[in-house]
Design an enzyme around this catalytic site. Structure first.
Site, PDB file in Angstrom:
ATOM      1  N   HIS A  51       0.816  -1.216   0.000  1.00  0.00           N
ATOM      2  CA  HIS A  51       0.000   0.000   0.000  1.00  0.00           C
ATOM      3  C   HIS A  51       0.850   1.266   0.000  1.00  0.00           C
ATOM      4  CE1 HIS A  51      -3.924  -1.886   0.234  1.00  0.00           C
ATOM      5  NE2 HIS A  51      -3.333  -2.816   0.959  1.00  0.00           N
ATOM      6  N   ASP A  55       0.220   4.343  -2.415  1.00  0.00           N
ATOM      7  CA  ASP A  55       0.112   5.731  -1.954  1.00  0.00           C
ATOM      8  C   ASP A  55       1.103   6.625  -2.693  1.00  0.00           C
ATOM      9  OD1 ASP A  55      -1.829   4.913  -0.186  1.00  0.00           O
ATOM     10  OD2 ASP A  55      -0.562   5.115   1.607  1.00  0.00           O
ATOM     11  N   ASP A  81      -8.708   5.152  -6.009  1.00  0.00           N
ATOM     12  CA  ASP A  81      -7.791   5.444  -7.115  1.00  0.00           C
ATOM     13  C   ASP A  81      -8.495   6.225  -8.222  1.00  0.00           C
ATOM     14  OD1 ASP A  81      -9.415   3.304  -7.898  1.00  0.00           O
ATOM     15  OD2 ASP A  81      -7.873   2.420  -9.148  1.00  0.00           O
TER      16      ASP A  81
END
Length: 159
Positions: A51, A55, A81
């Site tokens: 993740h 990010d 997203d």
């Protein structure tokens, strides 16, 4: 009003700004376009690299895209997203040109749905049309990728 990860406007702020543009358009004082931008295969980024990498990709895109739009435009993280871009005083052709600039600003794969304000009196109607255009584009990108011959096949031999 801001998304804490990207520093862009958040969905609520975007919707307030879009409602204002819609009201101005309804009085004949303005025209505008909206683009919905959705990353292709983002789940795979998170699943494969973590993740943190996802990010990082979102913040890179936000920065790259911010550099390609006018000060009057509003780029927002719409969710997960997905991003939304509000472009005041912009018709569809001009909006498509902006989307092309965004596409050239970063190598990430994404799809876009673009719509210009027409007869809609509700923001939800306009966003629904943009969402439909986004999924047509996403399906077309997927179909194109699946029709392309793979390296080393009879259609595309590696020498």
């Amino acid at each position: 009003a801001l998304d804490p990860l990207t520093g862009l406007a958040n969905r609520a702020y975007f919707q307030l700004a879009a409602e204002r543009e819609l009201a101005l358009a309804g009085r004949g004082q303005s025209r505008f376009s909206i683009a919905l931008l959705d990353l292709d295969g983002f789940k795979a980024v998170n699943d494969t690299y973590g993740h943190g990498a996802g990010d990082e990709l979102l913040t890179e895109l936000a920065g790259a895209w911010q550099g390609q739009i006018r000060r009057a435009d509003l780029l927002a993280r719409y969710g997960g997203d997905e991003f939304a871009l509000l472009m005041p005083d912009t018709d569809r052709d001009e909006a498509e040109q902006v989307v092309e600039r965004l596409r050239n600003a970063h190598t990430a794969q994404w799809s876009a749905g673009v719509v210009s304000c027409g007869d809609e009196t509700e923001l939800n109607q306009l966003l629904h049309r943009a969402d439909q255009d986004l999924y047509r584009a996403k399906n077309a990108r997927t179909a194109t990728r699946t029709r392309q011959p793979r390296r080393g096949t009879a259609d595309n031999s590696v020498v």
